[in-house]
Design a protein around this motif. Structure first.
Motif, mmCIF file in Angstrom:
data_model
loop_
_atom_site.group_PDB
_atom_site.id
_atom_site.type_symbol
_atom_site.label_atom_id
_atom_site.label_comp_id
_atom_site.label_asym_id
_atom_site.label_seq_id
_atom_site.Cartn_x
_atom_site.Cartn_y
_atom_site.Cartn_z
ATOM 1 N N THR A 773 0.830 -1.209 0.000
ATOM 2 C CA THR A 773 0.000 0.000 0.000
ATOM 3 C C THR A 773 0.861 1.254 0.000
ATOM 4 O O THR A 773 0.602 2.200 -0.756
ATOM 5 C CB THR A 773 -0.926 -0.002 1.233
ATOM 6 O OG1 THR A 773 -1.778 -1.145 1.167
ATOM 7 C CG2 THR A 773 -1.775 1.256 1.265
ATOM 8 N N THR A 774 1.882 1.266 0.819
ATOM 9 C CA THR A 774 2.771 2.425 0.900
ATOM 10 C C THR A 774 3.461 2.682 -0.437
ATOM 11 O O THR A 774 3.538 3.822 -0.913
ATOM 12 C CB THR A 774 3.819 2.213 2.001
ATOM 13 O OG1 THR A 774 3.155 1.990 3.253
ATOM 14 C CG2 THR A 774 4.735 3.426 2.124
ATOM 15 N N ALA A 775 3.970 1.601 -1.041
ATOM 16 C CA ALA A 775 4.681 1.750 -2.316
ATOM 17 C C ALA A 775 3.744 2.223 -3.424
ATOM 18 O O ALA A 775 4.115 3.075 -4.250
ATOM 19 C CB ALA A 775 5.329 0.425 -2.698
ATOM 20 N N LEU A 776 2.513 1.727 -3.430
ATOM 21 C CA LEU A 776 1.595 2.074 -4.514
ATOM 22 C C LEU A 776 0.996 3.458 -4.343
ATOM 23 O O LEU A 776 0.620 4.091 -5.338
ATOM 24 C CB LEU A 776 0.492 1.029 -4.614
ATOM 25 C CG LEU A 776 0.952 -0.368 -5.054
ATOM 26 C CD1 LEU A 776 -0.239 -1.298 -5.206
ATOM 27 C CD2 LEU A 776 1.743 -0.320 -6.363
ATOM 28 N N LYS A 777 0.891 3.941 -3.107
ATOM 29 C CA LYS A 777 0.404 5.316 -2.913
ATOM 30 C C LYS A 777 1.333 6.312 -3.593
ATOM 31 O O LYS A 777 0.884 7.302 -4.185
ATOM 32 C CB LYS A 777 0.290 5.634 -1.416
ATOM 33 C CG LYS A 777 -0.961 5.074 -0.757
ATOM 34 C CD LYS A 777 -1.125 5.606 0.641
ATOM 35 C CE LYS A 777 -2.368 5.026 1.299
ATOM 36 N NZ LYS A 777 -3.606 5.344 0.570
ATOM 37 N N ASP A 778 2.619 6.025 -3.536
ATOM 38 C CA ASP A 778 3.579 6.887 -4.220
ATOM 39 C C ASP A 778 3.394 6.809 -5.729
ATOM 40 O O ASP A 778 3.451 7.820 -6.432
ATOM 41 C CB ASP A 778 5.002 6.467 -3.823
ATOM 42 C CG ASP A 778 6.059 7.318 -4.512
ATOM 43 O OD1 ASP A 778 5.994 8.556 -4.382
ATOM 44 O OD2 ASP A 778 6.923 6.738 -5.199
ATOM 45 N N VAL A 779 3.154 5.592 -6.245
ATOM 46 C CA VAL A 779 2.936 5.427 -7.683
ATOM 47 C C VAL A 779 1.660 6.148 -8.121
ATOM 48 O O VAL A 779 1.622 6.774 -9.186
ATOM 49 C CB VAL A 779 2.855 3.926 -8.049
ATOM 50 C CG1 VAL A 779 2.558 3.754 -9.537
ATOM 51 C CG2 VAL A 779 4.153 3.218 -7.686
ATOM 52 N N GLN A 780 0.612 6.095 -7.285
ATOM 53 C CA GLN A 780 -0.663 6.730 -7.629
ATOM 54 C C GLN A 780 -0.542 8.247 -7.761
ATOM 55 O O GLN A 780 -1.305 8.872 -8.506
ATOM 56 C CB GLN A 780 -1.718 6.366 -6.589
ATOM 57 C CG GLN A 780 -2.186 4.924 -6.677
ATOM 58 C CD GLN A 780 -3.068 4.511 -5.524
ATOM 59 O OE1 GLN A 780 -2.997 5.091 -4.440
ATOM 60 N NE2 GLN A 780 -3.899 3.506 -5.726
ATOM 61 N N THR A 781 0.436 8.845 -7.070
ATOM 62 C CA THR A 781 0.633 10.297 -7.204
ATOM 63 C C THR A 781 1.250 10.658 -8.546
ATOM 64 O O THR A 781 1.269 11.827 -8.927
ATOM 65 C CB THR A 781 1.547 10.821 -6.078
ATOM 66 O OG1 THR A 781 2.849 10.202 -6.199
ATOM 67 C CG2 THR A 781 0.973 10.507 -4.705
#
Length: 880
Positions: A773-781
């Motif tokens: 979740t943490t890694a993908l939140k960065d990707v989503q930005t």
């Protein structure tokens, strides 16, 4: 009585086309009504591919024509997305399909039945038109028309409704060939060959080969000089090329589509092989010689009426026909016959692609050849009478074949003794009638057409009933209920013009549910499936085949990567009165404990809709790193490499977990899971092993299973419930064992069903969902801000803060996609061995991605030129 006979004979003479159309319509309609098929009852005509594939394409056909024409070129409902022009060319180009536009989804089974009945009738009509145009005695036309429309090939392939257009069009193309060679008129041939190429290029290929043979046959026998022979051959050649040119708008882009799908993954070696004992071929001339086992593999379905067989054999013994005619005719017969048991020729007729199921698809051409020859012979006999010597030879040979089939009967599993006897009865009745008619010279009596029609019609109907009774069919509700639920769930999903997401589910009516529900799906079953999609699913750890992909074995990472924002799970259904559990109309295909971490946003009687907040957009920025995965049959390694490509993190996301202590019941101990062979101590007693998995909060646990770890050998239970997995897979898949919101012990049990079972690629892994979740939140930005989304046009804005970054998409890469950055075209690139990648420089950018099938422009140009050329030739001919 005599007056009635005269009236019947008069109607047969005056209305042969109408009767030839109505008779098969009435016979098939009465049969379907008797079986209670919709709209006549609670059963349906749906079986095998018709119920598992074609009906979903028909639902998609309706949606495309009525609401979203862009789906004609491309659709994200086809797996993760795929070209649709090739799909239309194979499945949906029949103009008769327009009838289905008047049917709702729940009425599609009824609409397909009406369409099937209509195709039976039209087959009789076109064959009758061929005979009528050839000045055949009108009173006898329906006899041969019903033998054609209800021939064994049509009965066996009724469920392949998309193929029946070939049977309808073939007589008109053959008529066009006759006119081309005998009358120098090319219009009919060019028009209908072009139509056949557009309606179904696959069967058009078979018909084209047949036209090569028959053009040679007609030209040799009816050309009066060598010059005329070559003129006719030249006329046939350029007419065929113009017909091909007219169809280029469909066939050229379809060819490019096949290069990335069927042609790309087919490997057919040329083996000089006899596929079965040729004598078994003759067993298919007996009534009811079809059962379910004949569908995946069997001998050719060539059943025709006994009258046809007798007249066809008579042709070769009668001196009423020239020797040259019989020899050249025999060459074609021999080629067709050998093709149905000699593998190289069989392969050639199928465009060098050996069929999967439904073998000898070109056999309808042989049946046509039998019937059209028999009709020609009968027309001659009506005028000249029979040669008793030729008839006697025919009956002797036929009797020998009947006896031979009797000896082979124990080896012909599709032919029962009862049907064998009935075949003899019909043959004997037909032969006796012919002998009596000749003996008493009854060829011109009024009641002969009606008597022959009754005999032939009864034989063809008997075969239809006996054959179709051997097949099982879906009930109407087995289609209607799940299809309606899927559509209802799809209609509840958010509908935004600038949003893109995919939907997956734990259940499937078919792999084509997304085509019925009209949503962006993750699975598909199609003969035009792109090979890259199959390879990607094989690497990802999901079931795949040459013509299907099934997203049944996802992980929380693959869900996020593919943009699976919504996930449907089938709920337990209870009787509203007794409150007891009842069978759900939705068949669960996979166990996904991961859904426990996806909040439920909607729930009804049958389905819970989960939302995946980690789902990535269709496009997002990532570093310019090379994808380094090499095929190792390790889906875990593949997903870890994808994670690295997206996030730049080198540390694996999915890692091995220590195997707990194993407890054995009637098994020899093993040192490790993967690669071990489980062996029973006592062969007749149950055997199993189990372990307790200490699952951590926020972690997902997976088990990899090699393709040889089948449910027939090993059954897996988690906390007492059987782990459900899609059974058909050819690469290692990932099974979801557990996912909990607190620390919890999970009991895992392996039940061994065979005396020896190989644990191929069986390993235990875990995934930290908080880290994901943490890694993908960065990707989503770093996502692409969409401004427009359709099947063929995706546009948006993106800001790049680094010197060089790649815009990674989950759009399957294809030469049909054309990318513009700030209105400047750029060359397509691929990442992850599957998806479209767009390299970008620092700054703000406008992205436009449009789809235009490869070869479509060339096809439009060639079709336009061919039509102009044909028009010019026709004008020139008129002026001359």
């Amino acid at each position: 009585m005599n007056q009635t006979r005269k009236e019947v004979n008069m109607k047969l003479k005056q209305h042969p086309l109408i009767i030839s159309f109505l008779l098969p319509v009435i016979i098939t309609t009465v049969y379907f009504a008797f079986r209670g098929m919709a709209p006549f009852g609670q059963s349906s005509i749906l079986t095998v591919d018709l119920g598992q594939q074609y009906i979903d394409f028909f639902a998609y056909f309706k949606h495309t024509l009525l609401t979203d024409p862009s789906g004609f070129l491309y659709s994200f409902s086809k797996g993760l997305g795929g070209d649709m022009l090739g799909t239309w060319a194979y499945y949906l180009m029949s103009p008769l399909n327009l009838i289905l536009l008047f049917c709702s989804t729940s009425q599609l089974p009824s609409g397909i039945l009406i369409l099937t009945v209509l195709k039976y009738g039209l087959s009789g009509l076109t064959f009758a038109y061929l005979l009528k145009t050839n000045k055949f005695n009108s009173a006898f036309i329906p006899i041969f028309a019903i033998s054609y429309s209800l021939m064994g090939w049509v009965i066996a392939n009724q469920l392949n409704i998309i193929w029946l257009d070939a049977v309808i069009i073939l007589p008109i193309i053959y008529l066009g060939l006759q006119r081309l060679i005998l009358q120098r008129k090319v219009g009919t041939y060019i028009t209908w060959l072009a139509i056949m190429l557009i309606v179904n290029y696959y069967f058009a290929f078979m018909i084209a080969i047949f036209m090569v043979l028959t053009s040679w046959f007609l030209n040799i026998n009816f050309s009066t000089s060598r010059r005329q022979f070559w003129q006719n051959q030249w006329r046939w050649l350029w007419s065929s090329l113009i017909a091909g040119g007219i169809s280029a708008i469909i066939t050229i882009p379809t060819f490019y589509s096949l290069l990335t799908s069927k042609i790309n993954y087919s490997e057919n070696k040329l083996n000089l092989k006899i596929e079965y004992l040729p004598l078994k071929f003759f067993g298919k001339f007996f009534t009811g010689s079809l059962d379910f086992k004949q569908l995946p593999s069997g001998t050719p379905n060539v059943f025709v009426a006994s009258l046809v067989l007798i007249l066809f054999g008579y042709f070769y013994f009668s001196k009423q026909f020239s020797r040259k005619l019989r020899i050249t005719h025999g060459v074609i017969t021999l080629i067709l016959f050998i093709s149905m048991w000699f593998e190289p020729l069989d392969l050639f007729w199928h465009a060098m692609q050996m069929p999967v199921w439904y073998t000898y698809r070109f056999a309808f051409l042989f049946s046509f050849w039998l019937i059209v020859t028999a009709a020609k012979v009968f027309n001659t006999v009506l005028v000249e009478g029979l040669s008793l010597s030729a008839l006697r030879k025919t009956l002797v040979i036929s009797t020998l074949i009947i006896v031979m089939v009797g000896f082979l009967l124990p080896h012909l599993e599709y032919l029962t003794l009862t049907n064998y006897i009935w075949g003899i009865v019909y043959f004997a009745l037909t032969a006796t009638l012919i002998i009596l008619v000749q003996k008493f010279q009854l060829w011109q009596v009024d009641y002969l057409p009606g008597l022959l029609l009754l005999l032939v019609g009864a034989e063809m109907t008997f075969n239809l009933v006996n054959s179709l009774n051997n097949l099982a069919y879906l009930s109407k509700d087995e289609y209607n209920v799940p299809a309606s639920i899927i559509q209802q769930q799809a209609n509840r999903l958010p509908q935004k013009s600038n949003d893109f997401y995919r939907v997956a589910s734990t259940f499937m009516r078919t792999k084509n549910d997304a085509l019925t529900g009209n949503y962006n799906g993750t699975s598909v079953f199609s003969s035009t499936l792109e090979s890259n999609s199959s390879k990607f699913y094989g690497h990802l750890g999901d079931p795949d085949g040459d013509s299907f992909i099934a997203y049944t074995n996802g992980t929380t990472f693959s869900d996020a990567l593919l943009g699976v924002k919504y996930y449907w799970s089938a709920d337990a259904v209870k009787n509203p009165i007794t409150k007891k559990a009842v069978t759900s109309p939705l068949e669960t295909q996979t166990t996904r404990p991961d859904l426990n971490s996806y909040p439920v946003i909607n729930k009804d009687k049958y389905v819970s809709t989960h939302k995946n907040n980690n789902a990535l957009p269709i496009g997002f920025l990532a570093g310019s790193n090379d994808f380094k995965y090499q095929a190792t049959n390790s889906p875990i390694a593949f997903q870890n490499e994808l994670f690295t490509q997206i996030t730049g993190q080198r540390q694996s996301l999915i890692v091995p977990t220590k195997l707990p202590t194993l407890n054995y019941q009637n098994l020899y101990p093993i040192k490790k899971l993967t690669g071990s062979v489980l062996r029973k101590r006592q062969l007749l007693n149950p055997a199993s092993f189990n372990f307790t998995l200490q699952a951590k909060k926020g972690h997902s646990y997976y088990l990899t299973l090699g393709p040889d770890v089948s449910s027939k050998e090993v059954a897996i239970y988690v906390n007492g419930k059987k782990l459900k997995q899609y059974s058909n897979y050819r690469h290692t898949v990932i099974a979801n064992l557990a996912s909990t919101d607190k620390d919890k012990d999970i009991a895992v049990l392996f039940v061994v069903k065979k005396n020896n079972a190989w644990l191929q690629n069986v390993n235990l892994y875990q995934l930290n969902n908080q880290r994901l979740t943490t890694a993908l939140k960065d990707v989503q930005t770093r996502s692409l801000k969409l401004t427009h989304v359709s099947n063929t046009n995706i546009s948006g804005r993106i800001t790049v803060h680094q010197k060089h970054q790649d815009l990674l998409t989950t759009i399957p890469s294809s030469t049909g996609w054309h990318v513009k950055v700030d209105n400047h075209p750029i060359e397509n690139q691929t990442w992850g061995q599957m998806f479209l990648k767009i390299p970008l420089t620092k700054g703000q950018h406008q992205i436009q991605i449009t789809y235009w099938p490869q070869g479509l422009t060339a096809g439009i140009v060639i079709t336009s030129f061919s039509l102009l050329l044909l028009g010019g030739l026709l004008i020139l001919k008129r002026r001359k």
